[in-house]
Design a protein around this motif. Structure first.
Motif, PDB file in Angstrom:
ATOM      1  N   ALA A 124       2.103 -14.684  37.678  1.00  0.00           N
ATOM      2  CA  ALA A 124       3.425 -14.085  37.488  1.00  0.00           C
ATOM      3  C   ALA A 124       4.450 -15.130  37.055  1.00  0.00           C
ATOM      4  O   ALA A 124       5.250 -14.896  36.142  1.00  0.00           O
ATOM      5  CB  ALA A 124       3.879 -13.404  38.778  1.00  0.00           C
ATOM      6  N   MET A 125       4.407 -16.292  37.682  1.00  0.00           N
ATOM      7  CA  MET A 125       5.396 -17.328  37.374  1.00  0.00           C
ATOM      8  C   MET A 125       5.147 -17.998  36.021  1.00  0.00           C
ATOM      9  O   MET A 125       6.042 -18.637  35.475  1.00  0.00           O
ATOM     10  CB  MET A 125       5.395 -18.389  38.481  1.00  0.00           C
ATOM     11  N   PHE A 170       4.229  -9.215  40.130  1.00  0.00           N
ATOM     12  CA  PHE A 170       5.019  -9.377  41.351  1.00  0.00           C
ATOM     13  C   PHE A 170       4.756  -8.225  42.325  1.00  0.00           C
ATOM     14  O   PHE A 170       4.644  -8.433  43.536  1.00  0.00           O
ATOM     15  CB  PHE A 170       6.509  -9.445  41.013  1.00  0.00           C
ATOM     16  N   ALA A 171       4.642  -7.011  41.785  1.00  0.00           N
ATOM     17  CA  ALA A 171       4.355  -5.859  42.638  1.00  0.00           C
ATOM     18  C   ALA A 171       3.005  -6.014  43.329  1.00  0.00           C
ATOM     19  O   ALA A 171       2.845  -5.678  44.509  1.00  0.00           O
ATOM     20  CB  ALA A 171       4.385  -4.574  41.809  1.00  0.00           C
ATOM     21  N   LYS A 191      12.467 -11.079  43.378  1.00  0.00           N
ATOM     22  CA  LYS A 191      12.086 -11.175  41.966  1.00  0.00           C
ATOM     23  C   LYS A 191      11.945  -9.779  41.357  1.00  0.00           C
ATOM     24  O   LYS A 191      12.363  -9.539  40.216  1.00  0.00           O
ATOM     25  CB  LYS A 191      10.764 -11.941  41.835  1.00  0.00           C
ATOM     26  N   LEU A 192      11.324  -8.869  42.109  1.00  0.00           N
ATOM     27  CA  LEU A 192      11.197  -7.494  41.637  1.00  0.00           C
ATOM     28  C   LEU A 192      12.566  -6.875  41.407  1.00  0.00           C
ATOM     29  O   LEU A 192      12.810  -6.215  40.395  1.00  0.00           O
ATOM     30  CB  LEU A 192      10.409  -6.661  42.653  1.00  0.00           C
ATOM     31  N   THR A 232       6.909   0.053  41.053  1.00  0.00           N
ATOM     32  CA  THR A 232       5.860   0.756  41.796  1.00  0.00           C
ATOM     33  C   THR A 232       5.075  -0.254  42.615  1.00  0.00           C
ATOM     34  O   THR A 232       4.479  -1.188  42.076  1.00  0.00           O
ATOM     35  CB  THR A 232       4.910   1.494  40.834  1.00  0.00           C
ATOM     36  N   VAL A 233       5.092  -0.069  43.930  1.00  0.00           N
ATOM     37  CA  VAL A 233       4.367  -0.948  44.844  1.00  0.00           C
ATOM     38  C   VAL A 233       3.529  -0.082  45.771  1.00  0.00           C
ATOM     39  O   VAL A 233       4.071   0.713  46.546  1.00  0.00           O
ATOM     40  CB  VAL A 233       5.319  -1.829  45.681  1.00  0.00           C
TER      41      VAL A 233
END
Length: 267
Positions: free
Chosen positions: A167-168, A188-189, A204-205, A227-228
């Motif tokens: 992600a990073m 991130f999710a 971050k999200l 969406t998580v």
């Protein structure tokens, strides 16, 4: 060496008239069994807890990575040993194993040559591969940094290390893992699906979502969600989740302090 396994990381034990910590136990054991690779591994692992970061065995000084190097001289087929050696090196640093110098990237490649199904080695290799400066070659494969993380996640879909690093490392692009496309937001999710207490990831999200306010001169509300785990979270809800995580972590920290602080009787 079995005695050392019963000592807490910050504790000690009295042997005869001598008080010894874990590090001291491993040093004493290695003076008796200098070719025991397991003892070298265990000693290296304790050095991150010691103040000086070095030990003296048989008159010779060893750093943490030199202990791992000694392990690999005794057991060169230890893929986990190569990973540990790589982690003990800073980017740009080298260490010699049987007189051959190795960088951290070369250590991870060596680990993957021994065990190409090691998710952790793939993730570590990604960390050691600089973005935008070429690729890394593993066997016949030529891979970019994100592709190393994808390899790791195809082997272990719950690897927080790989999801976080992937992600990073992303800037606008998407990656395909197991036939599914992931954006940075979706990575991130996935992190908070694996570990919901990652407050910084919830933030971050939230930062990647719009705030749900109406467009200028319009009644239409712009309210995208993340969406998580099958649930939808707005920007505000993501920030609220982050605050909840902070409170829970602080509560856990307070409990730990309660149990580790000396009682009035001890002080």
């Amino acid at each position: 060496s079995s005695l050392s396994t019963t000592i807490p990381a910050d504790g000690s034990v009295v042997v005869g008239n001598t008080r010894m910590n874990k590090e001291g136990c491993y040093i004493s054991a290695l003076e008796i069994e200098p070719n025991n690779s397991g003892l070298w591994r265990n000693l290296a692992s304790t050095l991150t807890l010691s103040a000086g970061g070095t030990v003296v065995i048989g008159g010779q000084t060893f750093t943490q990575h030199q202990c791992f190097a000694r392990l690999l001289e005794l057991d060169p087929c230890s893929s986990t040993g190569w990973i540990s050696l790589g982690r003990s090196l800073r980017l740009g640093g080298t260490v010699s194993v049987n007189t051959q110098p190795h960088t951290c990237k070369e250590c991870y490649i060596k680990a993957l040559q021994l065990n190409p199904l090691d998710s952790d080695a793939w993730a570590c290799l990604g960390d050691a591969t600089t973005c935008g400066r070429g690729n890394v070659v593993v066997g016949t494969q030529i891979l970019t940094r994100p592709e190393c993380y994808v390899k790791a996640l195809e082997l272990d879909p719950r690897s927080l290390h790989a999801w976080t690093s992937l992600a990073m490392s992303m800037v606008g692009e998407t990656v395909t893992i197991g036939g599914r496309s992931f954006s940075q937001q979706e990575c991130f999710a996935r992190i908070v699906e694996v570990d919901p207490l990652q407050a910084w990831v919830w933030r971050k999200l939230a930062d990647g979502l719009q705030d749900g306010t109406p467009y200028p001169n319009s009644r239409v509300v712009n309210s995208p969600t993340a969406t998580v785990g099958g649930s939808q979270f707005t920007k505000q809800q993501c920030y609220e989740q982050a605050s909840t995580c902070d409170r829970q972590r602080q509560a856990r920290s307070n409990v730990c302090l309660l149990y580790t602080s000396p009682s009035p009787r001890d002080s």
